[in-house]
Design a protein around this motif. Structure first.
Motif, PDB file in Angstrom:
ATOM      1  N   THR A  36      51.494 -85.683 -24.578  1.00 57.31           N
ATOM      2  CA  THR A  36      51.956 -85.597 -25.777  1.00 57.31           C
ATOM      3  C   THR A  36      53.689 -86.500 -25.331  1.00 57.31           C
ATOM      4  N   LEU A  37      54.148 -86.751 -27.328  1.00 63.09           N
ATOM      5  CA  LEU A  37      54.893 -88.385 -27.131  1.00 63.09           C
ATOM      6  C   LEU A  37      56.500 -87.883 -27.717  1.00 63.09           C
ATOM      7  N   LYS A  38      56.224 -86.876 -28.204  1.00 62.92           N
ATOM      8  CA  LYS A  38      57.497 -85.775 -28.276  1.00 62.92           C
ATOM      9  C   LYS A  38      57.524 -84.476 -27.927  1.00 62.92           C
ATOM     10  N   THR A  39      58.678 -83.862 -27.405  1.00 63.01           N
ATOM     11  CA  THR A  39      59.388 -82.442 -27.402  1.00 63.01           C
ATOM     12  C   THR A  39      60.198 -82.313 -28.668  1.00 63.01           C
ATOM     13  N   VAL A  40      60.054 -82.009 -29.365  1.00 64.80           N
ATOM     14  CA  VAL A  40      61.396 -81.426 -30.234  1.00 64.80           C
ATOM     15  C   VAL A  40      61.891 -80.213 -30.116  1.00 64.80           C
ATOM     16  N   PRO A  41      63.092 -79.497 -29.160  1.00 72.05           N
ATOM     17  CA  PRO A  41      63.607 -78.285 -28.931  1.00 72.05           C
ATOM     18  C   PRO A  41      64.060 -78.269 -31.023  1.00 72.05           C
ATOM     19  N   PHE A  42      63.653 -76.812 -31.111  1.00 71.86           N
ATOM     20  CA  PHE A  42      64.362 -75.709 -32.498  1.00 71.86           C
ATOM     21  C   PHE A  42      66.153 -75.890 -31.342  1.00 71.86           C
ATOM     22  N   ARG A  43      67.087 -75.439 -32.973  1.00 69.98           N
ATOM     23  CA  ARG A  43      68.647 -75.337 -32.338  1.00 69.98           C
ATOM     24  C   ARG A  43      68.464 -73.704 -32.055  1.00 69.98           C
ATOM     25  N   GLN A  44      69.126 -73.825 -30.772  1.00 63.19           N
ATOM     26  CA  GLN A  44      70.276 -72.701 -30.894  1.00 63.19           C
ATOM     27  C   GLN A  44      70.023 -71.407 -30.971  1.00 63.19           C
TER      28      GLN A  44
END
Length: 173
Positions: A165-173
């Motif tokens: 994993t290079l990066k985890t980018v969450p969605f907007r809440q």
């Protein structure tokens, strides 16, 4: 190679059934990566910056959303020369397809294979022979529909047989 994945979050007992099914019917891939939807398929590392920017922009515009896998299909994967069982995404499939399309809005679009249109799915079994895969009981992976939620995108690198994993980018809440 760079990939973008989304890991559906399932109710714990459901997640366990899917993991067990995959461990039995695609053990190498199950050890490599949890149940997932692939949104960007193996593009060259040189596109990492563009993909990262796209993932961040798309994630910032996307709210977490429910998905449901409500059907399955046996497909031949011409890239791997294997037969696979796909759990097909019903509810949420339009959003997943839109994410896929948006994540290819860069110079890496040339690496998209247009002869195989994107179908939102999660692979749960992989076999060399169609007869082997046809004997499987998909209900062992869970009763359809299998419902979950997508909350983030994962930028992954596959190198030397390892997926990181290079990066985890969450969605907007």
């Amino acid at each position: 190679m760079i990939y973008v994945l989304a890991y559906p979050e399932f109710e714990p007992s459901c997640a366990g059934r899917i993991r067990s099914f995959r461990a039995k019917h695609e053990p190498q891939r199950a050890k490599l990566v949890p149940p997932h939807i692939t949104l960007v398929f193996g593009v060259k590392d040189e596109h990492l910056q563009t993909i990262t920017e796209l993932v961040e922009a798309v994630s910032n515009q996307t709210h977490e959303f429910p998905i449901a896998f409500d059907d399955h299909a046996i497909e031949f994967d011409p890239f791997e020369q294997k037969y696979k069982i796909f759990l097909l995404c019903g509810d949420g499939s339009c959003t997943v397809t839109a994410l896929h399309d948006q994540l290819y809005n860069g110079e890496h679009r040339t690496e998209l294979n247009s002869t195989h249109p994107f179908r939102p799915h999660m692979t749960i079994a992989t076999y060399d022979e169609r007869a082997e895969i046809e004997r499987l009981d998909v209900s062992d992976a869970g009763e359809l529909p299998i419902c979950g939620k997508l909350r983030a995108l994962e930028i992954m690198r596959f190198s030397n047989g390892e997926l990181s994993t290079l990066k985890t980018v969450p969605f907007r809440q």
